[in-house]
Each structure stands twice: as C-alpha cells, then as structure tokens.
Design a protein around this motif. Structure first.
Motif, PDB file in Angstrom:
ATOM      1  N   LYS A  55      -0.898 -13.506  37.646  1.00  0.00           N
ATOM      2  CA  LYS A  55      -1.844 -12.928  36.168  1.00  0.00           C
ATOM      3  C   LYS A  55      -1.502 -12.015  35.640  1.00  0.00           C
ATOM      4  O   LYS A  55      -2.106 -10.364  35.890  1.00  0.00           O
ATOM      5  CB  LYS A  55      -2.721 -13.943  36.403  1.00  0.00           C
ATOM      6  CG  LYS A  55      -2.679 -15.146  37.285  1.00  0.00           C
ATOM      7  CD  LYS A  55      -2.007 -15.987  35.994  1.00  0.00           C
ATOM      8  CE  LYS A  55      -1.971 -17.270  36.604  1.00  0.00           C
ATOM      9  NZ  LYS A  55      -0.945 -18.541  35.939  1.00  0.00           N
ATOM     10  N   PRO A  56      -2.361 -11.129  34.566  1.00  0.00           N
ATOM     11  CA  PRO A  56      -2.077  -9.645  33.944  1.00  0.00           C
ATOM     12  C   PRO A  56      -3.511  -8.632  34.710  1.00  0.00           C
ATOM     13  O   PRO A  56      -3.175  -7.913  35.064  1.00  0.00           O
ATOM     14  CB  PRO A  56      -3.025  -9.757  32.467  1.00  0.00           C
ATOM     15  CG  PRO A  56      -2.167 -11.393  31.850  1.00  0.00           C
ATOM     16  CD  PRO A  56      -2.069 -12.224  33.056  1.00  0.00           C
ATOM     17  N   LEU A  57      -4.264 -10.555  34.975  1.00  0.00           N
ATOM     18  CA  LEU A  57      -5.440  -9.325  35.811  1.00  0.00           C
ATOM     19  C   LEU A  57      -5.095  -9.040  37.232  1.00  0.00           C
ATOM     20  O   LEU A  57      -5.709  -7.529  38.468  1.00  0.00           O
ATOM     21  CB  LEU A  57      -6.724 -10.082  36.414  1.00  0.00           C
ATOM     22  CG  LEU A  57      -8.122  -9.040  37.111  1.00  0.00           C
ATOM     23  CD1 LEU A  57      -8.709  -8.420  35.886  1.00  0.00           C
ATOM     24  CD2 LEU A  57      -8.887 -10.805  37.308  1.00  0.00           C
ATOM     25  N   THR A  58      -4.078  -9.346  38.062  1.00  0.00           N
ATOM     26  CA  THR A  58      -3.387  -9.307  39.311  1.00  0.00           C
ATOM     27  C   THR A  58      -2.227  -8.297  39.013  1.00  0.00           C
ATOM     28  O   THR A  58      -2.444  -7.309  40.178  1.00  0.00           O
ATOM     29  CB  THR A  58      -3.110 -10.568  39.461  1.00  0.00           C
ATOM     30  OG1 THR A  58      -3.508 -11.421  39.502  1.00  0.00           O
ATOM     31  CG2 THR A  58      -1.731 -10.076  40.980  1.00  0.00           C
ATOM     32  N   LEU A  59      -1.875  -7.715  37.960  1.00  0.00           N
ATOM     33  CA  LEU A  59      -1.305  -7.247  38.016  1.00  0.00           C
ATOM     34  C   LEU A  59      -1.339  -5.887  37.924  1.00  0.00           C
ATOM     35  O   LEU A  59      -1.483  -4.656  38.140  1.00  0.00           O
ATOM     36  CB  LEU A  59       0.060  -7.300  36.023  1.00  0.00           C
ATOM     37  CG  LEU A  59       0.808  -8.180  36.532  1.00  0.00           C
ATOM     38  CD1 LEU A  59       1.012  -8.078  34.958  1.00  0.00           C
ATOM     39  CD2 LEU A  59       1.833  -8.129  37.010  1.00  0.00           C
ATOM     40  N   ARG A  60      -2.964  -5.641  36.905  1.00  0.00           N
ATOM     41  CA  ARG A  60      -3.663  -4.142  37.181  1.00  0.00           C
ATOM     42  C   ARG A  60      -4.176  -3.680  38.790  1.00  0.00           C
ATOM     43  O   ARG A  60      -4.559  -3.067  39.183  1.00  0.00           O
ATOM     44  CB  ARG A  60      -5.550  -4.945  36.285  1.00  0.00           C
ATOM     45  CG  ARG A  60      -6.233  -3.527  36.625  1.00  0.00           C
ATOM     46  CD  ARG A  60      -7.838  -4.569  35.815  1.00  0.00           C
ATOM     47  NE  ARG A  60      -8.502  -2.823  35.900  1.00  0.00           N
ATOM     48  CZ  ARG A  60      -9.696  -3.728  35.630  1.00  0.00           C
ATOM     49  NH1 ARG A  60     -10.572  -4.112  35.373  1.00  0.00           N
ATOM     50  NH2 ARG A  60     -10.975  -2.578  35.859  1.00  0.00           N
TER      51      ARG A  60
END
Length: 273
Positions: A55-60
C-alpha cells in the motif's frame, strides 16, 4: 522531511542526459526538481515490482526504514536519512529478515505485532529496527494538537520476564522515552503524535524471547479526548539482523510457515550480463 534525496549542489552537480543530435550529452544541474522525482522513483520501483501487495503508506514506511543516515545531515534537516539504494529496498541483505505489517487500527484497542525470530538458538548480538507510519485526520483549528491520532507503542522483548505483581511481560523503551515520562517528554523525544516512528536497538540473545510490539491507538480532538474517532491505516516494517546467522531469512520463514508469507514479485527484472 521524512527522507532526503540528492538533487545536486554547488559543490557537486546532478548529472542529466540531454538529447543531442543522434545521441545524448551529459549536462550539470541542481534543485529539488531533480531530488523529488529521484525519491519517487524508488517508491515507484517498489510498487512496480510487488504490485498492489504494498500500500502507499507501506511504501513510505519502507523508504524511511531503509534510509541511509550519516552525521553530516542531522534529522532536523534531512529527515530519517537519504533514500536508500533500490536493491536494498527490493531484497533483504544476508543475515537479515524484513517483515511488513499493514492494515487498520481501531481506536482505544491494542494490536500485538510479533517480532519474528528463528526457532534455532540465536547467535551474537541481534539488531531489531522498526518503522511505524500511519494516516491520521488533522485538526487545522488547533495547531498545537494538529494530528488527531497517536500511537502508544510498547516493546516487550522477553515474554517470560515479569516485574513483581505484574500481569504483562516487562517492557523497554524503543522509540525514545518510557511510558512514565511526562506528556511533554513523550511529544518531544518519543514523537508520540508524529505520523512516523523509526528506531533500532541491539540485544543480547538471552534478552529476547518472543518479542512483540503492543500498539495502542490514541485519539484526541482539540487536545482532549475524542468523542468519535475513525479507524486509521497503518504500516509497520520490522527488520531483524544477526551478522553471525547468514541463513536468518530462511530460518525465520521456516519457523513462521503458514503465518508469514514471502512477497512475490509481479514482474521479472531481466539481468544483463
């Protein structure tokens, strides 16, 4: 900032390729216009390689977790460090295992996230690194209490060690201050109301047995208790390193068979020889 990326400076240029005739020429440049796409390229590489599993938050969280730190750039100016190499983002190095948790947190409830360790005896000092990232509603009318969500994270390294008359295993500070510190100390040093937490600690094998992170989601409104709070998205990245255990990744995957699932690439990256 969360992380930094090199976009050129007066002392060292950022080299670009510019079309020239039937080929290209190298030209110098500098600026955030080069640094930002470079950082986003690393996140895009992860997303392209593993697809919607991340997920995008995981990429961050992964960008923060793998950032390279040095003494020349303090956290106040460069965030958690410089965006790491794409190879380090995609693949676990030797003697290293990286685990990702992602999902949602419910207000006033606890989440227990185990730190995976092999069933084989531990050898040498063990380093545990963890990065929490979460998405929170904001309160623009209250700059002093801008975020409406905070995480209370308790690290319990040994599940068989209890203090006298305690009903839960003993805890150790992981992200800064301890649980008995003042609210001001927790805000300043433990980043209680920040949306990104990142730290690493080293342990002797005898001090670890079934370690876990107990995460409590605190909600507030205008600096006080929240009457209604939403579920929030979170991502947790944990890395375990043991220099004297080169097969650590395979040992942990075997010990947690059926519990942990290895990320599978959705695209093949060709290797040119």
């Amino acid at each position: 900032p969360d992380v930094g990326a090199f976009g050129g400076s007066t002392a060292e240029d950022f080299h670009l390729l510019r079309p020239h005739g039937s080929g290209y020429v190298v030209v110098p440049g500098e600026g955030t216009s080069f640094a930002t796409p470079l950082a986003m390229r690393a996140a895009g590489c992860l997303r392209a390689h593993y697809g919607a599993q991340l997920k995008p938050l995981t990429l961050r969280a992964l960008l923060i977790h793998t950032a390279e730190q040095d003494d020349r750039h303090p956290p106040g100016t460069a965030g958690w460090g410089r965006v790491g190499k794409e190879q380090d983002l995609l693949v676990c190095p030797d003697a290293t295992a990286r685990v990702i948790y992602q999902g949602e947190l419910t207000p006033s409830q606890y989440l227990r996230a185990p730190v995976p360790l092999p069933s084989a005896p531990l050898v040498g000092k063990i380093e545990i690194a963890a990065t929490f990232c979460y998405a929170t509603p904001t309160d623009p009318e209250d700059p002093g209490s801008y975020t409406r969500s905070g995480l209370g994270v308790t690290f319990r390294p040994h599940m068989q060690k209890f203090k006298p008359d305690a009903t839960v295993p003993s805890s150790l500070p992981f992200f800064g201050k301890g649980a008995l510190d003042t609210e001001q100390a927790l805000r300043a040093d433990a980043h209680k109301w920040e949306t990104a937490l990142n730290a690493s600690r080293r342990f002797l094998p005898s001090s670890l047995s079934g370690p876990v992170f107990d995460v409590h989601y605190n909600a507030r409104e205008s600096g006080g208790a929240a009457h209604e709070a939403e579920r929030i998205r979170y991502a947790l990245v944990i890395t375990v390193r043991a220099k004297r255990m080169p097969q650590l990744y395979d040992q942990i995957l075997q010990a947690y068979s059926g519990v942990l699932e290895a990320l599978t690439p959705v695209v093949d990256i060709p290797v040119r020889v």
